[in-house]
Design an enzyme around this catalytic site. Structure first.
Site, mmCIF file in Angstrom:
data_model
loop_
_atom_site.group_PDB
_atom_site.id
_atom_site.type_symbol
_atom_site.label_atom_id
_atom_site.label_comp_id
_atom_site.label_asym_id
_atom_site.label_seq_id
_atom_site.Cartn_x
_atom_site.Cartn_y
_atom_site.Cartn_z
ATOM 1 N N ARG A 268 0.888 -1.062 0.054
ATOM 2 C CA ARG A 268 -0.084 -0.088 -0.188
ATOM 3 C C ARG A 268 0.822 1.147 -0.001
ATOM 4 O O ARG A 268 0.531 2.347 -0.524
ATOM 5 C CB ARG A 268 -1.010 0.060 1.182
ATOM 6 C CG ARG A 268 -2.034 -1.156 1.215
ATOM 7 C CD ARG A 268 -3.122 -0.732 0.509
ATOM 8 N NE ARG A 268 -4.224 -1.976 0.615
ATOM 9 C CZ ARG A 268 -4.963 -2.107 1.224
ATOM 10 N NH1 ARG A 268 -5.295 -1.194 2.474
ATOM 11 N NH2 ARG A 268 -5.894 -3.125 1.571
ATOM 12 N N ASP B 261 -17.247 8.728 0.880
ATOM 13 C CA ASP B 261 -16.012 7.823 1.410
ATOM 14 C C ASP B 261 -15.140 8.702 1.775
ATOM 15 O O ASP B 261 -15.143 9.846 1.509
ATOM 16 C CB ASP B 261 -15.627 6.846 0.169
ATOM 17 C CG ASP B 261 -14.886 5.766 0.618
ATOM 18 O OD1 ASP B 261 -15.362 4.601 0.670
ATOM 19 O OD2 ASP B 261 -13.771 5.972 0.789
#
Lengths: 121, 277
Positions: free
Chosen positions: B32, B141
């Site tokens: 990530r 979000d």
């Protein structure tokens, strides 16, 4: 055990598809083109058909149209599985009586999602 | 990663997004955060965290927080909630809201838009069952990036084949090069917004239905309770809450009770009842 007829002129694709389908507890029958597939269907109608579009002798769409005219040919759930990925081909397939449509490349996630979609698993 | 750096990162995520970074999630760090480290011209994730500890670069902390959120989703994910939306929620709202009135749905962790668009497709298909009740969707979000993607409504061939029946693909999407785009008419009743669930919900208004699926799992108990209670305060007394298959309100709040036999569906508990219980 449910039977699935896998129709594709590529031996590799048939093998990959059969391996995934066998994990989903289908027993697989193979055909290399639409004509072979039609012959197999006349012997015994499978519950499911995974169908390529472009094949020699008889292509997928011609096979599907012929199948749907056979007695009992309305029974099998037909899932196209082809590199043809434009709206024209998809709508033509649906009009000819396809139940679902997979655009290659596919994997086991897509195959099982689509089979679930049409109630095969 | 050395433990001081790991702890710094875990604290940062907790503060910025409420997400709990447990040591088992350590394996995610390289995949990530590696790309961010490279973009910053740093040789490793370790070095990235080290530089965050010394500098106070808000932009970088946000990029790291965003990269650590999970955005795995697909159309009609888990199917059951969408079946329940059709069989329970739509008839209830059609019955209990005036024709012409507006009901509001909030997708609180909308990710790249598959959930709100799935709902929009159901609303379109079930238009007659709604008996004139209008439904708007707020899709939010924490991640800017996924909200941008959701807004664009562009999906890869792989994404449109997970969960989306081909009949709906044909009906509600157009092909754009190698991608598939949601029909603009489907986007009409959806507004998209970047929003952090740790912030006050006051500005969002009130809702009739809230989808908050597969996001509570990332928070600690206290944050879960807090978010659920704040959702309850924004929800109509007869409103519905959908949680993910692995989530529950049990042991977290008395504001909601599960709807018997309807997995993942919750209703607000009447206040008098809650007191008796």
């Amino acid at each position: 055990m449910k039977h699935c007829l896998v129709v594709d002129d590529s031996r590799v694709i048939r093998k990959v598809a059969c391996r995934i389908l066998e994990d989903m507890e289908f027993s697989c029958i193979e055909a290399e083109d639409g004509q072979q597939a039609l012959d197999k269907c006349r012997q015994a109608m499978p519950e499911a058909i995974l169908l390529d579009w472009n094949m020699p002798v008889m292509n997928g769409i011609d096979f599907l149209k012929a199948l749907r005219n056979e007695s009992g040919g309305d029974k099998p759930v037909v899932v196209f599985c082809t590199t043809e990925n434009d709206m024209g081909h998809i709508t033509e397939a649906l009009r000819a009586g396809a139940n679902e449509y997979i655009m290659k490349p596919f994997d086991s996630d897509i195959l099982s999602a689509k089979f679930a979609e049409v109630g095969l698993i | 990663m050395n433990s001081a750096n790991f702890e710094f990162l875990a604290n940062l995520l907790l503060k910025k997004s409420g997400h709990v970074l447990s040591p088992e999630k350590g394996y995610l760090l390289d995949s990530r955060l590696g790309p961010i480290a490279r973009k910053e011209g740093l040789s490793s994730v370790e070095e990235l965290v080290q530089s965050m500890r010394t500098g106070n670069d808000q932009r970088l902390s946000w990029a790291v927080t965003e990269a650590m959120t999970t955005n795995e989703t697909f159309f009609f994910r888990d199917r059951t909630p969408f079946d329940l939306f059709k069989s329970e929620v739509i008839p209830h709202l059609a019955e209990n809201r005036r024709p012409g009135s507006k009901a509001r749905i909030w997708c609180a962790a909308a990710s790249a838009g598959q959930e709100p668009y799935s709902l929009a497709m159901i609303l379109r298909e079930e238009r007659s069952a709604l008996r004139g009740v209008q439904m708007d969707i707020l899709a939010s979000d924490i991640s800017d990036k996924v909200i941008e993607k959701a807004k664009a409504g562009l999906y890869s061939q792989f994404e449109v084949q997970r969960g989306l029946p081909v009949q709906l693909l044909v009906k509600y999407f157009q092909k754009q090069g190698d991608l598939w785009q949601v029909d603009p008419s489907l986007r009409q009743n959806i507004s998209f917004k970047t929003f952090n669930l740790l912030n006050s919900f006051q500005t969002l208004g009130t809702f009739d239905v809230v989808f908050c699926r597969n996001v509570l799992i990332y928070f600690n108990q206290q944050t879960k309770t807090d978010i659920l209670n704040r959702i309850a305060s924004r929800l109509a007394p007869d409103g519905f809450l959908f949680l993910g298959a692995a989530e529950t309100v049990l042991g977290l709040t008395d504001a909601f009770e599960p709807v018997a036999g309807k997995r993942g569906l919750y209703k607000r508990k009447a206040i008098a009842q809650a007191k008796v219980a």
